[in-house]
Scaffold this motif. Structure first.
Motif, short mmCIF file in Angstrom:
data_model
loop_
_atom_site.label_atom_id
_atom_site.label_comp_id
_atom_site.label_asym_id
_atom_site.label_seq_id
_atom_site.Cartn_x
_atom_site.Cartn_y
_atom_site.Cartn_z
N LEU A 1 72.07 46.65 65.87
CA LEU A 1 70.94 47.59 65.61
C LEU A 1 70.53 47.66 64.26
CD1 LEU A 1 71.69 50.32 68.31
CD2 LEU A 1 69.53 48.93 68.11
N ARG A 2 71.72 47.74 63.20
CA ARG A 2 71.30 48.06 61.96
C ARG A 2 70.70 46.81 61.39
NH1 ARG A 2 77.07 47.49 61.38
NH2 ARG A 2 77.59 45.86 60.15
N ALA B 1 66.68 47.30 59.79
CA ALA B 1 66.62 46.88 58.12
C ALA B 1 65.49 45.86 58.10
CB ALA B 1 67.89 46.24 57.72
N ALA B 2 65.49 44.94 59.28
CA ALA B 2 64.63 43.85 59.04
C ALA B 2 63.26 44.31 59.44
CB ALA B 2 64.86 42.85 60.20
N LEU B 3 63.09 45.37 60.42
CA LEU B 3 61.75 46.07 61.09
C LEU B 3 61.66 47.21 60.17
CD1 LEU B 3 61.93 45.55 64.80
CD2 LEU B 3 60.79 44.07 63.08
N GLU B 4 62.32 47.73 59.41
CA GLU B 4 62.08 49.15 58.53
C GLU B 4 61.74 50.33 59.64
OE1 GLU B 4 59.14 48.20 55.78
OE2 GLU B 4 60.53 47.08 54.52
N GLN C 1 67.44 53.04 62.71
CA GLN C 1 68.41 52.49 63.77
C GLN C 1 68.27 53.34 65.06
OE1 GLN C 1 72.13 51.33 62.12
NE2 GLN C 1 73.30 51.70 64.11
N ALA C 2 68.43 54.79 64.83
CA ALA C 2 68.50 55.60 65.80
C ALA C 2 67.13 55.40 66.81
CB ALA C 2 68.57 56.97 65.54
N ILE C 3 66.07 55.30 66.19
CA ILE C 3 64.83 55.26 66.88
C ILE C 3 64.98 54.04 67.81
CG2 ILE C 3 62.24 54.89 66.71
CD1 ILE C 3 62.55 56.94 64.21
N ILE C 4 65.47 53.01 67.14
CA ILE C 4 65.48 51.59 68.07
C ILE C 4 66.55 51.62 69.28
CG2 ILE C 4 66.04 48.93 67.93
CD1 ILE C 4 65.13 49.06 65.02
N ARG D 1 55.58 44.22 65.90
CA ARG D 1 56.54 44.01 64.77
C ARG D 1 57.79 43.44 65.68
NH1 ARG D 1 56.38 49.20 61.12
NH2 ARG D 1 58.63 48.81 60.63
N PHE D 2 58.23 43.90 66.84
CA PHE D 2 59.32 43.47 67.58
C PHE D 2 58.95 41.88 68.18
CE2 PHE D 2 60.56 47.79 68.26
CZ PHE D 2 62.29 47.71 67.96
N ALA D 3 57.74 41.78 68.60
CA ALA D 3 57.23 40.51 68.99
C ALA D 3 57.57 39.23 68.04
CB ALA D 3 55.79 40.58 69.65
N THR D 4 57.08 39.77 66.78
CA THR D 4 57.13 38.87 65.65
C THR D 4 58.59 38.40 65.21
OG1 THR D 4 55.10 39.30 64.91
CG2 THR D 4 56.31 38.44 63.40
N PHE D 5 59.50 39.52 65.11
CA PHE D 5 60.83 39.64 64.80
C PHE D 5 61.68 38.73 65.84
CE2 PHE D 5 65.10 41.08 64.77
CZ PHE D 5 65.45 40.78 63.17
N TYR D 6 61.40 39.00 66.82
CA TYR D 6 62.18 38.33 68.02
C TYR D 6 61.67 36.74 68.56
CZ TYR D 6 65.28 42.51 68.53
OH TYR D 6 66.28 43.44 68.34
N ASN D 7 60.52 36.85 68.02
CA ASN D 7 59.71 35.43 68.42
C ASN D 7 59.48 35.43 69.99
OD1 ASN D 7 58.39 33.01 68.03
ND2 ASN D 7 60.27 31.88 68.52
N LEU D 8 58.88 36.65 70.42
CA LEU D 8 58.37 36.91 71.79
C LEU D 8 56.94 37.00 71.83
CD1 LEU D 8 60.78 39.94 72.60
CD2 LEU D 8 60.99 37.61 73.12
#
Length: 100
Positions: free
Chosen positions: A19-20, A24-27, A30-33, A50-57
């Motif tokens: 999670l951390r 860090a990557a998504l700014e 951690q508790a919110i994620i 941002r999640f879609a981009t980060f995870y390539n979804l």
């Protein structure tokens, strides 16, 4: 049927990320994620993207999952949810045409 929360948690676990690391990557805190992954809190559309981009979804699919979760949770206790959805669809079409 997987929820938005399930999809982002599964994506993180498949990539073997903590999670951390995601935070860090998504700014995003951690508790919110963690709350997003448990379905206890709903992200903004920007955060979903941002999640879609980060995870390539697929962004469109992830937004669809996110929006459908919001609608489902708003309606699941209503006896007339089918009628509400029909009327909402008509209103959405009207608003879409009106804005053109």
């Amino acid at each position: 049927m997987k929820s938005f929360a399930d999809k982002i948690k599964n994506a993180r676990e498949e990539k073997k990320l903590l999670l951390r690391q995601v935070a860090a990557a998504l700014e995003i805190d951690q508790a919110i994620i963690s709350k997003f992954e448990r379905g206890e809190r709903k992200p903004s559309k920007e955060q979903v993207e941002r999640f879609a981009t980060f995870y390539n979804l697929d962004k469109t699919q992830l937004i669809t999952d996110w929006l459908s979760d919001k609608i489902a949770y708003a309606l699941y206790e209503e006896d007339n949810f089918t009628e509400v959805l029909k009327v909402a669809e008509e209103k959405a079409r009207y608003l879409k045409n009106k804005s053109k």
